[in-house]
Each structure stands twice: as C-alpha cells, then as structure tokens.
Design a protein around this motif. Structure first.
Motif, PDB file in Angstrom:
ATOM      1  N   UNK A 138       1.059  -1.202  -0.006  1.00 39.67           N
ATOM      2  CA  UNK A 138       0.126  -0.058   0.024  1.00 39.67           C
ATOM      3  C   UNK A 138       0.785   1.436  -0.042  1.00 39.67           C
ATOM      4  N   UNK A 139       2.072   1.317   0.817  1.00 42.91           N
ATOM      5  CA  UNK A 139       2.662   2.501   0.654  1.00 42.91           C
ATOM      6  C   UNK A 139       3.464   2.654  -0.427  1.00 42.91           C
ATOM      7  N   UNK A 143       2.959   5.953  -2.812  1.00 41.98           N
ATOM      8  CA  UNK A 143       4.142   6.797  -3.031  1.00 41.98           C
ATOM      9  C   UNK A 143       4.471   6.849  -4.503  1.00 41.98           C
ATOM     10  N   UNK A 144       4.139   6.042  -5.232  1.00 38.58           N
ATOM     11  CA  UNK A 144       4.239   5.979  -6.795  1.00 38.58           C
ATOM     12  C   UNK A 144       3.110   6.495  -7.525  1.00 38.58           C
ATOM     13  N   UNK A 145       2.035   6.697  -6.848  1.00 39.57           N
ATOM     14  CA  UNK A 145       0.800   6.925  -7.426  1.00 39.57           C
ATOM     15  C   UNK A 145       0.176   6.147  -8.396  1.00 39.57           C
ATOM     16  N   UNK A 152      -0.982  -2.175 -11.022  1.00 43.48           N
ATOM     17  CA  UNK A 152      -0.583  -2.556  -9.510  1.00 43.48           C
ATOM     18  C   UNK A 152      -1.099  -4.034  -8.975  1.00 43.48           C
ATOM     19  N   UNK A 153      -2.549  -4.203  -9.314  1.00 45.49           N
ATOM     20  CA  UNK A 153      -2.930  -5.800  -8.905  1.00 45.49           C
ATOM     21  C   UNK A 153      -2.370  -6.758  -9.961  1.00 45.49           C
ATOM     22  N   UNK A 154      -1.956  -6.385 -11.197  1.00 46.54           N
ATOM     23  CA  UNK A 154      -1.510  -7.222 -11.814  1.00 46.54           C
ATOM     24  C   UNK A 154      -0.300  -7.761 -11.482  1.00 46.54           C
TER      25      UNK A 154
END
Length: 286
Positions: A138-139, A143-145, A152-154
């Motif tokens: 999550x962090x 931080x990377x937007x 992200x999920x992939x």
C-alpha cells in the motif's frame, strides 16, 4: 505322432465389483450435501427479497426475484468490477506463463550455482502470508501514485502466481526424458526450439493446471483488491464486500454478486477438469 491339441489359454477369473455398503453411501451423500449446501444457500438467498432473506426461521419456499441481480449489475456497477477482475486475471495468468515457463525449463534442464537457493526462494514467495505484505504494498503504491490501477494488482498477483507456475511446470519438465533434448540437439535444434517444440507440448497438462490455478487465485483475491483499489480498478470480490455498510446488510445483493463471481470459475473448472486431473497426477507413478 499326432500333434497335441492346442490348449486355450486360461483367462483370469472376472473380478466382480463389490457393491457399495450402506454406510459408505450415506457418508458420500452427507459429504455431497455439506459441499453443495453453501452454494444452494447463496443462490437461493440471491433470489429473495430483503425481507424474505431476513426471515427466521428461513423461508424454504418463496417467490424468486431477479431484482438483486439487475440492481447489482446495472445500478451498483458490479458489471464493471467483473470486467476489471477479468482483465486482471487474464493479464496475470499470461504474464505468469510467459515468465514462468522459461524459468521452469532452466530449473529443470540446467545446473548452475545457486539453483537450490533460487528454487527455495520461488517456493517461499508463495508461503508468505499476504497480510504481511499488505501495508508495504500500500505504501509503495501510494508513493508511486499507483493506487486504484489495474497494473498494480497485476504485478502483485504476479508475485504470488509466478511461483505456482514455476513449481508445477518444473515438475512436469523433469518428467520428460532428457534423451529427447539430446536427440534434438544432435539435429541442430537450439535451446529455445527444444523448449517450445519438445518440452512445452509434452508439459502442456502442467501448463494448463498452473494457468487454471493462476486465473482462479487472481479472480478470487479479496484483500489487495479491497486495500489498493477505490473505483476505477475495483474487483468483483471487493465490490461484494463494499455492500456491507454498518448495520445495513443487503444480503440479496451480496449473494447475487457472490453468485456472479462463482459461476465463471465453476464453469471454467468444469471445462478444464480433465486437464486438472491429468496434470496433477502426471509424475505420481513411475
């Protein structure tokens, strides 16, 4: 001397199947009921109105309605979340196969320094509990937007599904005789040709099993879909949980969404059951 008459070979006595005992049948029926009843309860609750779903004792005979499905699909946006889950599951499965098959071929066919450590690292990646990695992921995504993004999920699902592909396909390739590789190498075949033309077709049951597992795990995953998504990339399991708001529990919508999530996986598993059985049993008997 007259020739001796030919004796017909003795055939083994026919083995008669033992009829199942009564207690065996009762246990089998009980197991089937225990396994099927949750699905029956989910489907029937999805066809009830909110008032009927809250009745105590539960109503076994009722007038079914499809309002929960229509509201969930077209009013609450479940159809969009199903499409998101499909995109994420397919992309994760394809990437896991593209990266996992060459890695499995290298682990099965080559000897190099650190091979055992690399193999142990792949396996332990699957052993890590996802809840331990929830906050770091999550962090990093924040931080990377990359919050509420499909990619992200992939990538996160890929870290958990890639070891499954490598594990299963490596075991399948190890069961293929190495003499086939040597014969192909004498004919001038490259390592890539040996992998794609010889090992991959013979290891296809294991590839199918790993693809099925990767798709199902990506499709059913809840925790990361709930933490890392908001609206654009929300998955269907996260949408089902989002219906629960305080004391307001629309059981009909929740069960309707759950039924829509289960049906594609159930159909997919039934169609691929032959590959599942064949892939999981290959190499069990030598």
């Amino acid at each position: 001397m007259s020739p001796r008459p030919m004796r017909s070979p003795k055939l083994p006595p026919a083995q008669h199947k033992r009829p199942p005992l009564i207690w065996e049948t009762v246990i089998l029926v009980a197991i089937i009921i225990v396994c099927v009843f949750p699905f029956y309860w989910m489907v029937t609750t999805s066809l009830k109105t909110h008032i009927v779903a809250l009745e105590a004792p539960p109503a076994w005979i009722f007038e079914p309605t499809f309002n929960n499905y229509s509201e969930a699909l077209f009013k609450d946006g479940v159809l969009r979340t199903l499409f998101n889950s499909l995109i994420i599951a397919i992309c994760t499965t394809c990437l896991a196969l593209i990266l996992g098959i060459p890695a499995a071929f290298a682990l099965a066919r080559f000897e190099f320094r650190g091979k055992k450590d690399l193999w142990f690292w792949f396996i332990t990646n699957r052993m890590v509990s996802p809840i331990v990695l929830a906050l770091p992921f999550f962090l990093i995504a924040k931080n990377l937007g990359l919050l509420d993004r499909h990619i992200t999920l992939i990538l996160i699902y890929l870290t958990f599904n890639l070891p499954i592909v490598i594990w299963i396909v490596t075991d399948q390739i190890r069961g293929i005789p190495f003499e086939l590789d040597e014969a192909a190498r004498l004919e001038g075949a490259s390592q890539f040709t040996i992998m794609t033309r010889i090992c991959l077709p013979l290891a296809m049951p294991g590839v199918a099993v790993s693809a099925i597992f990767s798709f199902i795990f990506s499709w059913n995953e809840l925790m990361f879909g709930l933490i890392l998504t908001r609206n654009d990339a929300k998955t269907a399991p996260a949408m089902a949980v989002s219906f629960m708001e305080g004391y307001n529990l629309p059981y009909g919508k929740i069960m309707a969404t759950s039924t829509l999530i289960v049906i594609p996986v159930l159909i997919f598993a039934l169609l691929a059951s032959r590959h599942l059985v064949r892939g999981l049993t290959m190499g069990a008997v030598k």
